[in-house]
Design an enzyme around this catalytic site. Structure first.
Site, PDB file in Angstrom:
ATOM      1  N   GLU A 144       0.823  -1.208   0.000  1.00  0.00           N
ATOM      2  CA  GLU A 144       0.000   0.000   0.000  1.00  0.00           C
ATOM      3  C   GLU A 144       0.858   1.259   0.000  1.00  0.00           C
ATOM      4  O   GLU A 144       0.572   2.229  -0.720  1.00  0.00           O
ATOM      5  CB  GLU A 144      -0.953   0.001   1.204  1.00  0.00           C
ATOM      6  CG  GLU A 144      -1.989  -1.099   1.188  1.00  0.00           C
ATOM      7  CD  GLU A 144      -3.078  -0.902   0.141  1.00  0.00           C
ATOM      8  OE1 GLU A 144      -3.028   0.094  -0.604  1.00  0.00           O
ATOM      9  OE2 GLU A 144      -3.979  -1.746   0.065  1.00  0.00           O
ATOM     10  N   ASP A 289      -4.284  -9.981  -8.188  1.00  0.00           N
ATOM     11  CA  ASP A 289      -4.612  -9.136  -9.329  1.00  0.00           C
ATOM     12  C   ASP A 289      -3.428  -8.381  -9.925  1.00  0.00           C
ATOM     13  O   ASP A 289      -3.064  -8.558 -11.085  1.00  0.00           O
ATOM     14  CB  ASP A 289      -5.750  -8.171  -8.962  1.00  0.00           C
ATOM     15  CG  ASP A 289      -5.505  -7.440  -7.636  1.00  0.00           C
ATOM     16  OD1 ASP A 289      -4.511  -7.731  -6.940  1.00  0.00           O
ATOM     17  OD2 ASP A 289      -6.332  -6.580  -7.289  1.00  0.00           O
ATOM     18  N   GLU A 393     -18.243  -6.593  -2.751  1.00  0.00           N
ATOM     19  CA  GLU A 393     -16.853  -7.036  -2.664  1.00  0.00           C
ATOM     20  C   GLU A 393     -16.689  -8.465  -3.177  1.00  0.00           C
ATOM     21  O   GLU A 393     -15.690  -8.790  -3.814  1.00  0.00           O
ATOM     22  CB  GLU A 393     -16.357  -6.925  -1.217  1.00  0.00           C
ATOM     23  CG  GLU A 393     -14.866  -7.104  -1.044  1.00  0.00           C
ATOM     24  CD  GLU A 393     -14.037  -5.947  -1.579  1.00  0.00           C
ATOM     25  OE1 GLU A 393     -12.810  -5.955  -1.368  1.00  0.00           O
ATOM     26  OE2 GLU A 393     -14.594  -5.019  -2.198  1.00  0.00           O
ATOM     27  N   GLU A 412     -11.929  -0.273 -10.083  1.00  0.00           N
ATOM     28  CA  GLU A 412     -11.524  -1.237 -11.115  1.00  0.00           C
ATOM     29  C   GLU A 412     -12.475  -1.297 -12.307  1.00  0.00           C
ATOM     30  O   GLU A 412     -12.035  -1.369 -13.465  1.00  0.00           O
ATOM     31  CB  GLU A 412     -11.358  -2.628 -10.493  1.00  0.00           C
ATOM     32  CG  GLU A 412     -10.090  -2.812  -9.678  1.00  0.00           C
ATOM     33  CD  GLU A 412     -10.134  -2.127  -8.315  1.00  0.00           C
ATOM     34  OE1 GLU A 412      -9.065  -1.930  -7.701  1.00  0.00           O
ATOM     35  OE2 GLU A 412     -11.247  -1.781  -7.858  1.00  0.00           O
ATOM     36  N   THR A 498      -0.969   0.713 -10.849  1.00  0.00           N
ATOM     37  CA  THR A 498      -2.134   0.028 -10.304  1.00  0.00           C
ATOM     38  C   THR A 498      -2.938   0.925  -9.376  1.00  0.00           C
ATOM     39  O   THR A 498      -4.077   0.605  -9.036  1.00  0.00           O
ATOM     40  CB  THR A 498      -1.732  -1.280  -9.586  1.00  0.00           C
ATOM     41  OG1 THR A 498      -2.888  -2.084  -9.388  1.00  0.00           O
ATOM     42  CG2 THR A 498      -1.068  -0.982  -8.255  1.00  0.00           C
TER      43      THR A 498
END
Length: 562
Positions: A144, A289, A393, A412, A498
């Site tokens: 993160e 991902d 989710e 996304e 990302t």
């Protein structure tokens, strides 16, 4: 989490009837309803949606600056700031992300430029330079901190100093590479995660002052450990120090070497000391991902053939073992294509849910030139959005119901919508963007911003606005409707990290000062950018529906819309 179930189509045609006569004819209905709704999008409406996306961003950003800065996030319901949960260090949902370093301001820097606000961008950069320090007793997740903070600092620095000036002359007198120095300082503080690990796969968390906590676990997810190469690689090439790219690339190789010999798939959780897979689920969502995303984007940026070879091999394994449904997106019989969660060793389905993070994958397929498969998977996620006005989710495709009900304003689906529009210029995707914008405005807007949906059915809310809402969700929505944005007009090509941070495709990043040199021409023709793939969609299909009406109706039925 690991319920063993089998793939069951929503509708199974009788064996003695032709599928054309029985199965798909069920979905014929009034095909024209889809054509009428989606086949055009007036310029006036496009301008209105662009303004709406801009207003959405500023409603969140201005209230963050008014009520929350210098804290990390805005609580949009109570109009207060939020920082780390110091009273409960085990609250990793908060503490993995919030490091007491003005997260939302940093994460949002390049969005200000995308929206054309040079004055506020310069003010925000100066605020970061004057107020942010990473000398904090904060334990954060390496992944993160890398994508949200390090990536944004690098992106803003590059845009500040870019001689091509895609957004105009945004630099200011006295700027002395401070953002790059901050990025370097943060990356040095993340390096202890890569020490004392026998595999080279990093620990998931570090304390910014003291390094890896003594009680740190030895398990990490594939995406968390394997999605550092873009930011670390750019930093190494900007400052001429191979250390950062080397440790990130070592982690990717270590994970890659642990893939299954039978299927070529990776699991989702690994022990960093033993190299044993703790989580054997292989999918495209949470925990995996961005690992795939960064294999391709690292190749696009750095031109390292190894990265593209790994991506192609991984993509082939995904298509062979995760993809279910009919062979072709827009032709033939059977269920719509869907990517499921399987056991990495056997390829057998482990459960019947998919998660919202997987909605990024159509965008990655666009970058790889597989536009038809991207169209089909995107349509499935859009159908879920239409049903709930958000993406749960987790969604159980067998039960046609959410398994995990919250929606934290994730980007996304918007990202994939934007990239598919850039690849096809089909007005269908403008309608998708408008639906998303209107849903967010209706369901998530509160007194001082936009709030996480606690429950996508009853639309109850949680008092949190994650930084990616401003750095990604709003950015992609705005870009979708802004045809004249400098990112679309510039001769230079750009890619998004990302976390949605803008990075130019630059020959500087194809050169390694510490080893061999790649010329820009060596691999330039193989960039696999969506701008080079647009011709894959024939002209006659650009103003028809991207997916035939019968298949759209089939997917809508599959998620319970009728």
């Amino acid at each position: 989490m690991n319920l063993l179930c089998f793939f069951s189509p929503v509708i199974t045609p009788p064996r003695n009837m032709s599928a054309r006569g029985s199965y798909l004819s069920f979905f014929d209905g009034n095909k024209d309803e889809y054509v009428r709704r989606y086949s055009s999008f007036p310029d006036t409406l496009k301008a209105k949606m662009k303004d709406m996306a801009k207003e959405m961003f500023y409603f969140g950003y201005d209230n963050y600056m008014k009520y929350a800065f210098p804290e990390d996030e805005l609580n949009p319901i109570d109009c207060e700031g939020r920082g780390p949960d110091v009273l409960n260090p085990s609250n990793i949902n908060i503490n993995d992300v919030l490091g007491n370093y003005s997260l939302t301001l940093i994460d949002t820097l390049d969005t200000l430029l995308v929206l054309g606000n040079v004055t506020e961008f310069q003010r925000a950069v100066k605020l970061v330079i004057d107020t942010v320090s990473f000398d904090k007793d904060s334990t954060v997740q390496v992944f993160e901190a890398n994508i949200r903070i390090l990536g944004s600092l690098i992106s803003a620095h590059i845009l500040l100093t870019d001689p091509k000036h895609p957004f105009g002359k945004v630099g200011f007198e006295g700027y002395d590479n401070e953002l790059l120095h901050l990025a370097h300082d943060l990356a040095v503080r993340l390096l202890p995660a890569f020490e004392n690990t026998s595999t080279g796969i990093p620990y998931p968390r570090v304390n910014l002052k003291s390094g890896v906590p003594p009680d740190s676990i030895n398990e990490t997810c594939t995406a968390g450990a394997g999605s550092l190469l873009v930011e670390f690689g750019i930093l190494s090439r900007l400052i001429g120090d191979s250390t950062f790219e080397w440790v990130a690339r070592r982690a990717v190789r270590a994970l890659w070497n642990l893939r299954s010999n039978e299927t070529g798939l990776l699991g989702n959780v690994v022990n960093i000391q033993t190299g044993q897979w703790v989580g054997k689920q292989s999918g495209l969502g949470a925990g995996m991902d961005s690992f795939y995303e960064y294999l391709l984007k690292s190749y696009i940026l750095f031109g390292e053939k190894e990265d593209y070879w790994m991506f192609q091999a991984a993509y082939e394994s995904i298509q062979n073992h995760l993809r279910r449904g009919r062979e072709s997106c827009n032709e033939g019989e059977g269920d719509p294509p869907l990517y499921v969660n399987v056991n990495m060793f056997s390829g057998e389905i482990m459960n019947t849910w998919i998660d919202s993070l997987q909605a990024f994958f159509p965008g990655l397929q666009v970058l790889n030139g597989d536009v038809d498969n991207a169209i089909c998977l995107h349509a499935f996620y859009y159908a879920i959005w239409k049903r709930f006005g958000a993406l749960p989710e987790r969604y159980n495709w067998q039960l046609q119901a959410p398994d995990v009900l919250f929606y934290p304003l994730r980007p996304e689906l918007v990202e994939s919508t934007y990239l598919l529009y850039q690849a096809t210029k089909n007005p269908f995707y403008l309608h998708v963007g408008m639906d998303i914008l209107q849903s967010l405005e209706k369901n998530a807007k509160v007194r001082c911003g936009y709030a996480t949906l606690h429950h996508v059915v009853d639309k109850s809310k949680e008092d949190r606005m994650e930084s990616f809402f401003l750095s990604e969700t709003c950015k992609y929505l705005y870009l979708l409707f802004d045809e004249d944005n400098p990112l679309h007009k510039s001769d230079n090509k750009y890619i998004f990290t990302t976390e949605g941070h803008v990075v130019p495709i630059d020959k500087r990043f194809r050169e390694k000062q510490w080893n061999d040199f790649h010329t820009a021409s060596q691999l330039q023709s193989q960039s696999f950018l969506c701008s080079l793939q647009c011709n894959r969609i024939p002209e006659e299909r650009r103003y028809a529906l991207p997916l035939k009406s019968v298949y759209m109706r089939q997917i809508d039925h599959m998620v319970g819309l009728f």
